[in-house]
Design a protein around this motif. Structure first.
Motif, PDB file in Angstrom:
ATOM      1  N   ILE A 193       1.219  -7.886  -3.036  1.00 19.14           N
ATOM      2  CA  ILE A 193      -0.201  -8.169  -2.802  1.00 19.14           C
ATOM      3  C   ILE A 193      -0.436  -9.668  -2.754  1.00 19.14           C
ATOM      4  O   ILE A 193      -1.172 -10.173  -1.898  1.00 19.14           O
TER       5      ILE A 193
ATOM      6  N   GLU B 270       2.052   2.432  -9.297  1.00 20.37           N
ATOM      7  CA  GLU B 270       1.530   1.153  -9.783  1.00 20.37           C
ATOM      8  C   GLU B 270       1.354   0.164  -8.633  1.00 20.37           C
ATOM      9  O   GLU B 270       2.071   0.210  -7.635  1.00 20.37           O
ATOM     10  N   GLU B 271       0.400  -0.770  -8.799  1.00 16.97           N
ATOM     11  CA  GLU B 271       0.199  -1.805  -7.785  1.00 16.97           C
ATOM     12  C   GLU B 271       1.403  -2.753  -7.749  1.00 16.97           C
ATOM     13  O   GLU B 271       1.931  -3.134  -8.794  1.00 16.97           O
ATOM     14  N   ASN B 272       1.829  -3.112  -6.556  1.00 12.53           N
ATOM     15  CA  ASN B 272       2.924  -4.074  -6.381  1.00 12.53           C
ATOM     16  C   ASN B 272       2.298  -5.458  -6.238  1.00 12.53           C
ATOM     17  O   ASN B 272       2.036  -5.933  -5.131  1.00 12.53           O
ATOM     18  N   TRP B 273       2.055  -6.093  -7.387  1.00  6.32           N
ATOM     19  CA  TRP B 273       1.299  -7.354  -7.371  1.00  6.32           C
ATOM     20  C   TRP B 273       2.027  -8.476  -6.650  1.00  6.32           C
ATOM     21  O   TRP B 273       1.400  -9.352  -6.063  1.00  6.32           O
TER      22      TRP B 273
ATOM     23  N   THR C 159       0.820  -1.220   0.000  1.00  6.46           N
ATOM     24  CA  THR C 159       0.000   0.000   0.000  1.00  6.46           C
ATOM     25  C   THR C 159       0.852   1.268   0.000  1.00  6.46           C
ATOM     26  O   THR C 159       0.358   2.344   0.336  1.00  6.46           O
TER      27      THR C 159
ATOM     28  N   THR D 103      -7.384  -1.950  -3.456  1.00 11.40           N
ATOM     29  CA  THR D 103      -6.992  -2.972  -4.436  1.00 11.40           C
ATOM     30  C   THR D 103      -6.597  -4.262  -3.720  1.00 11.40           C
ATOM     31  O   THR D 103      -6.971  -5.362  -4.141  1.00 11.40           O
TER      32      THR D 103
ATOM     33  N   HIS E 115      -4.575   1.969  -2.916  1.00  8.90           N
ATOM     34  CA  HIS E 115      -3.811   0.706  -2.950  1.00  8.90           C
ATOM     35  C   HIS E 115      -4.432  -0.309  -1.987  1.00  8.90           C
ATOM     36  O   HIS E 115      -4.551  -1.496  -2.297  1.00  8.90           O
TER      37      HIS E 115
END
Length: 287
Positions: A16, A10-13, A4, A54, A51
């Motif tokens: 996550i 950008e999302e840190n997949w 987060t 998401t 974040h």
């Protein structure tokens, strides 16, 4: 914290995914995860809150029934409501965050129809005017059904649409994802229309039962010459209202032709209404 991080756009997949794995590995994972996520979603930093939302949606899709059970409790739902409510954090939460929280709760009312507390929480937001209308989920933002989907999902009753949705969601083409979202929206609209029909039917049948009961009481007093002038006016008003309910029952019967059980309930209510109105005319005429 990494998943987060507001300094990253950008999302840190990877983070996550690791978070989801930790949630699934720990017995108390869902409880602790939702406490952490609630704190992050309430962050004054827009990026951190978005974040966190998401991460929340990803957990819903990957962490199963234990997570769903915890997120559907008022304990967590109230934390989301605080982000929208002007009495709490709604006064400074960004419109983007509030819009996203509304989308998330609305999507859960669709995918988790059996979770009464989610339905109640969303209806409360609408009743208080915090949510003015159901959000239109953006076409470039797909909120797919959780995996595994809960029982009684709206797609479980239509195998053809369910297969089409599964195929579209697996595609990497933007147009297919937009088509999937349009399909979801159309099914949501159908379900909302069905729900409105059911609500109208239930409310009308309930009103018929109550009116017939009250009319029977007044007619009994009328027969015994014990009806006051005020009650006579009530009986007349009740009779007029019941007359207006008859065409409404007819329309409801037309809508429910394919549902034998619902049609039977409507016809039974119509019989009660006709009997009560017939008795009312007879008693008044004889007096």
């Amino acid at each position: 914290d990494e998943a987060t991080d507001p300094s990253v756009s950008e999302e840190n997949w990877e983070c996550i995914q690791r978070f989801c794995e930790q949630v699934n590995a720990d017995t108390e994972g869902p409880l602790f995860a939702l406490r952490l996520l609630a704190h992050k979603i309430q962050s004054p930093l827009e990026g951190e809150a978005l974040h966190a939302l998401t991460v929340l949606e990803t957990c819903v899709n990957n962490c199963g029934d234990r997570f769903h059970s915890e997120m559907a409790k008022f304990r967590f739902l109230n934390e989301l409501i605080k982000v929208l409510s002007p009495k709490y954090y709604g006064i400074w939460s960004s419109e983007k965050v509030k819009s996203r929280v509304t989308e998330v709760i609305f999507s859960w009312t669709v995918w988790f129809p059996q979770e009464v507390k989610i339905q109640d929480a969303y209806q409360m937001l609408k009743k208080q005017g915090i949510v003015k209308e159901d959000p239109k989920l953006p076409e470039d933002k797909i909120l797919p059904p959780p995996s595994p989907r809960p029982q009684n999902s709206i797609f479980d009753t239509d195998e053809e649409k369910s297969k089409l949705l599964a195929r579209l969601l697996k595609s990497s083409h933007p147009e297919d994802l937009r088509a999937a979202n349009r399909l979801i929206q159309s099914v949501i609209k159908e379900e909302q229309e069905k729900s409105a029909q059911v609500s109208r039917r239930v409310n009308t049948i309930s009103e018929v039962s109550e009116n017939v009961r009250r009319m029977d009481e007044l007619l009994e007093s009328y027969r015994r010459h014990e009806l006051s002038p005020a009650d006579q006016e009530s009986l007349q008003a009740l009779s007029q209202r019941c007359e207006k309910l008859r065409p409404l029952l007819f329309r409801l019967a037309s809508e429910a032709v394919a549902d034998e059980e619902a049609l039977a309930q409507i016809l039974q209510a119509n019989d009660k209404l006709s009997r009560a109105l017939g008795q009312c005319r007879q008693v008044v005429a004889s007096q």
